[in-house]
Design an enzyme around this catalytic site. Structure first.
Site, PDB file in Angstrom:
ATOM      1  N   LYS A   4     -24.652 -20.201  33.868  1.00  0.00           N
ATOM      2  CA  LYS A   4     -23.886 -21.336  33.907  1.00  0.00           C
ATOM      3  C   LYS A   4     -22.888 -20.974  31.975  1.00  0.00           C
ATOM      4  CE  LYS A   4     -24.028 -26.496  33.666  1.00  0.00           C
ATOM      5  NZ  LYS A   4     -24.115 -26.274  32.378  1.00  0.00           N
TER       6      LYS A   4
ATOM      7  N   LYS B  68     -27.670 -17.272  28.663  1.00  0.00           N
ATOM      8  CA  LYS B  68     -27.563 -15.694  28.783  1.00  0.00           C
ATOM      9  C   LYS B  68     -27.492 -14.826  27.777  1.00  0.00           C
ATOM     10  CE  LYS B  68     -23.508 -16.248  30.680  1.00  0.00           C
ATOM     11  NZ  LYS B  68     -23.545 -18.222  30.787  1.00  0.00           N
TER      12      LYS B  68
ATOM     13  N   LYS C 110     -15.758 -16.011  24.189  1.00  0.00           N
ATOM     14  CA  LYS C 110     -16.697 -16.249  22.244  1.00  0.00           C
ATOM     15  C   LYS C 110     -16.957 -15.311  21.693  1.00  0.00           C
ATOM     16  CE  LYS C 110     -19.680 -19.477  24.013  1.00  0.00           C
ATOM     17  NZ  LYS C 110     -19.674 -18.923  25.823  1.00  0.00           N
TER      18      LYS C 110
ATOM     19  N   ASP D 228     -19.557 -19.494  35.506  1.00  0.00           N
ATOM     20  CA  ASP D 228     -19.462 -19.000  37.052  1.00  0.00           C
ATOM     21  C   ASP D 228     -18.469 -17.991  36.824  1.00  0.00           C
ATOM     22  OD1 ASP D 228     -20.150 -21.636  38.483  1.00  0.00           O
ATOM     23  OD2 ASP D 228     -19.421 -22.597  36.191  1.00  0.00           O
TER      24      ASP D 228
END
Lengths: 290, 432
Positions: free
Chosen positions: A13, A18, A44, A130
């Site tokens: 998520k 991450k 991003k 996701d």
């Protein structure tokens, strides 16, 4: 295309850590002497920031937009201990199709013979949140990676996202898609966090491969624009990441997960809601040892 | 379970929108899609019997989007294309059509059209994507959009015209006889003292779209015209009448009387016209009387085509030639729920023994091969089944491969005579 090195996708998520986790794994692998590529698959384009000291790096899709001939050196830069950093990039928020962008970026990297040229031992794909559409499933489809890990906290929405990834893996694994390596628990603070992740793992036929507790060291390193491995190499957290990296590098224990259905997931969460409430208010159920 | 549809005869919704607006004189389409969407429609329609004119095929302005427009958004490419089109292609109304890619990506097409509008340019948009349906859905949506949005870009005199009637539901190029059909309906309406906005055909054009809101009534000849009529009803209070396409004296008389009744015009006003039409109708049909018994016009028939046309022809052939309509195969539906919502189903049941819905050439062919039909009325795709059965195939629906059709019609009084000619010719050819 011949596959060079182990290709590993890391999902989870948004905001769950991450990029921090992936960058620290990359740094730990590089520190151990491996050749590593980290590819940020997120519009991003900030996946590899802490590996390259926040220096400017044009994204693959920026170069594609210019329409000029693209060379590997234009879109990659070597960061900490030689980790090759690449960002797929994408459209500005609210415009275009980021999913198609990931697809195009990965195809372009293959066309540029990135892996044959760099000869990596490990390639890590840090993939946006996701699996919202087909484009974001590209790294686990068509044999691009053969294994995926999911970063999750014990929050329900993070587990929900992990369950969605399991659905995608479950769908694509039979047709040469990636299998699941396991869950990386991240940002764990409450005492029951580990138990929630372990329980979810056992319900879905998977396992947790590491737990990263919430820590000031991680935040501080981030603020310095570095990985924990680089900024605080002697910290306890650096060792946690090294251990995680070693596991991911060596483990061949891959599974096809059994995601929970929507109703089952909701019921499972509700049970945990009751358990946590009872724990906090001191209710002890029959047979529960203290 | 997924199944194969062999040679589906209907293109996508974008195709429907393109073929609709290229038949309105003065309209310039601007297609926001990858290269080829509009050309594909052009080529298939050209092969299928449409005689294009105006801005069509390779001359349709389009953005020809590439992968980078998909990834980063194609709105600015569209802005550029609108600007350039306005410079080099003369038109009275520019309609931006959306595509599958653009819809999935979510390009803000409306904002681009609005930008042009703010600069005083007559640009509107229709946001239907190809995947929203087939050609019929394209006609349905684009006509409704024109009716709704034309006041945004044209100065419209809001003056009610008590005798003006709009015609909706006859689809350009999909109805292979649409020009003749519209001309005949217009002739009939003018015969009873009304004026008709056909939008398409020799008298149609952007001007008629502008005047649509001033009309006293909209006539809806198929379900695909309902949305446009409803849009006009909401925005300008124009009432509408849903009616079958009339063919034959009885149907035309009934149609005329219904229109007059709705407009509160005494039926007597139409009497001289209907008497003249009756005279002409009987003059020709009397000439068939002798052969009617000799050649047995009352054959067993199978009809394949879009609902409104099939109903029109089945009614006529059953009534005037005592034909037995054994099988009717309807080809203009998109979703399964269209079938259950079909208001025409009851009417069809009274006309035919078996009613089927299919766009699958193989399924249609098998139905025809197993039928007792002595003559098929369908498209060129039914020729194979007709040949196998050793019977004739009278072409009434899209596609038609080997015929030039400009003004011909099977509608109204003149269309009834033309239909009689072709029907009897087929019978004679078969009996030869």
């Amino acid at each position: 295309m011949a596959k060079v090195g182990k290709h590993i996708a890391i999902y989870g998520k948004g905001g769950i850590g991450k990029s921090t986790t992936t960058s620290n794994i990359s740094a730990a692998l590089a520190e151990a002497g491996y050749r590593v590529i980290q590819i940020g698959c997120d519009p991003k384009s900030d996946s590899t920031n802490t590996l390259r000291g926040n220096t400017y790096l044009p994204t693959v899709l920026d170069s594609l937009r210019e329409g000029n001939k693209i060379h590997l050196e234009d879109i990659s830069v070597e960061g900490f201990k030689g980790v090759l950093c690449i960002e797929s990039g994408g459209p500005v928020p609210g415009v275009g199709c980021a999913g198609r962008g990931i697809n195009a970026a990965v195809s372009l990297l293959q066309e540029l013979n990135l892996f044959e040229e760099f000869k990596p031992d490990y390639v890590l794909y840090d993939v946006l949140g996701d699996v919202v559409c087909g484009g974001f499933a590209v790294p686990i489809r068509d044999g691009i990676t053969d294994r995926a890990y999911v970063v999750s906290s014990s929050d329900f929405m993070a587990i929900y996202a992990a369950n969605n990834l399991f659905k995608a893996i479950n769908k694509y694994a039979p047709s040469n898609g990636a299998k699941l390596g396991g869950i990386i628990g991240n940002g764990l603070s409450a005492g029951y966090s580990k138990a929630i992740i372990d329980d979810f793992a056992s319900k879905t036929g998977t396992k947790a491969v590491g737990y990263v507790p919430r820590s000031l060291v991680v935040s501080q390193s981030e603020l310095y624009g570095k990985t924990v491995i680089e900024a605080n190499p002697d910290s306890e957290h650096a060792d946690i990441y090294r251990k995680l990296a070693k596991y991911i590098a060596e483990s061949e224990d891959l599974v096809v997960p059994n995601p929970l259905g929507v109703a089952d997931l909701r019921d499972w969460a509700r049970e945990w809601g009751d358990k946590i409430y009872n724990l906090e208010t001191g209710v002890i159920g029959a047979g529960e040892a203290i | 379970m997924a199944s194969v549809i062999e040679k589906p005869r209907n293109g996508c919704a974008l195709h429907g929108a393109v073929q609709t607006i290229e038949e309105i004189r003065g309209v310039v389409p601007i297609v926001h899609s990858n290269a080829g969407c509009a050309v594909q429609n052009y080529l298939s329609k050209k092969a299928g019997g449409a005689y294009h004119g105006g801005i069509c095929g390779y001359s349709v302005p389009g953005t020809a989007v590439q992968e980078r427009h998909v990834i980063f958004g194609g709105a600015s490419r569209l802005r550029e294309q609108i600007k350039n089109t306005l410079k080099v292609v003369e038109g009275d109304l520019y309609i931006v059509l959306n595509s599958c890619e653009s819809s999935m990506v979510g390009d803000d097409v409306s904002a681009m059209a609005k930008e042009a509008q703010e600069q005083g340019e007559p640009v509107i948009d229709s946001l239907l994507a190809g995947f929203h349906g087939d050609v019929h859905a394209g006609y349905e949506a684009v006509m409704a959009d024109i009716m709704e949005k034309i006041p945004l870009v044209k100065k419209i005199e809001t003056k009610k015209e008590e005798r003006l009637v709009n015609i909706f539901g006859i689809l350009p190029q999909q109805d292979i006889y649409f020009r003749g059909d519209l001309a005949e309906i217009k002739r009939i309406l003018e015969g009873i003292g009304l004026k008709a906005n056909t939008f398409f055909g020799s008298s149609g054009g952007v001007k008629e779209c502008e005047q649509a809101g001033n009309a006293a009534l909209s006539l809806v000849f198929s379900r695909w015209g309902l949305k446009a009529a409803e849009a006009l009803n909401t925005s300008c209070g124009v009432p509408y009448l849903v009616t079958d396409i009339p063919t034959g004296l009885e149907e035309v008389s009934g149609f005329v009387n219904r229109v007059l009744e709705t407009l509160h015009i005494p039926e007597e006003a139409a009497r001289p016209f209907l008497e003249k039409e009756a005279e002409e109708f009987y003059y020709y049909f009397d000439r068939l009387e002798e052969e009617f018994y000799e050649l047995h016009y009352n054959r067993t028939l199978a009809l394949v085509g879009d609902e409104s046309n099939v109903v029109k022809l089945a009614k006529f052939l059953k009534h005037y030639f005592l034909a037995e309509i054994e099988t009717v195969i309807i080809t203009d539906f998109y979703r399964q729920e269209d079938l259950t919502e079909d208001k025409k189903a009851e009417e069809l049941k009274s006309l035919a023994e078996e009613i089927r819905f299919s766009k699958d050439r193989r399924e249609i062919r098998n139905l025809l091969l197993h039928s007792q039909a002595e003559l098929i009325l369908g498209s060129s795709l039914e020729m194979e089944a007709a040949k196998k059965k050793g019977i004739g195939n009278l072409e009434i629906s899209y596609p038609v491969y080997k015929r030039a059709i400009l003004q011909k019609t099977y509608t109204g009084i003149r269309g009834a005579v033309a239909l009689a000619e072709d029907y009897v010719t087929k019978i004679k050819e078969m009996d030869d």
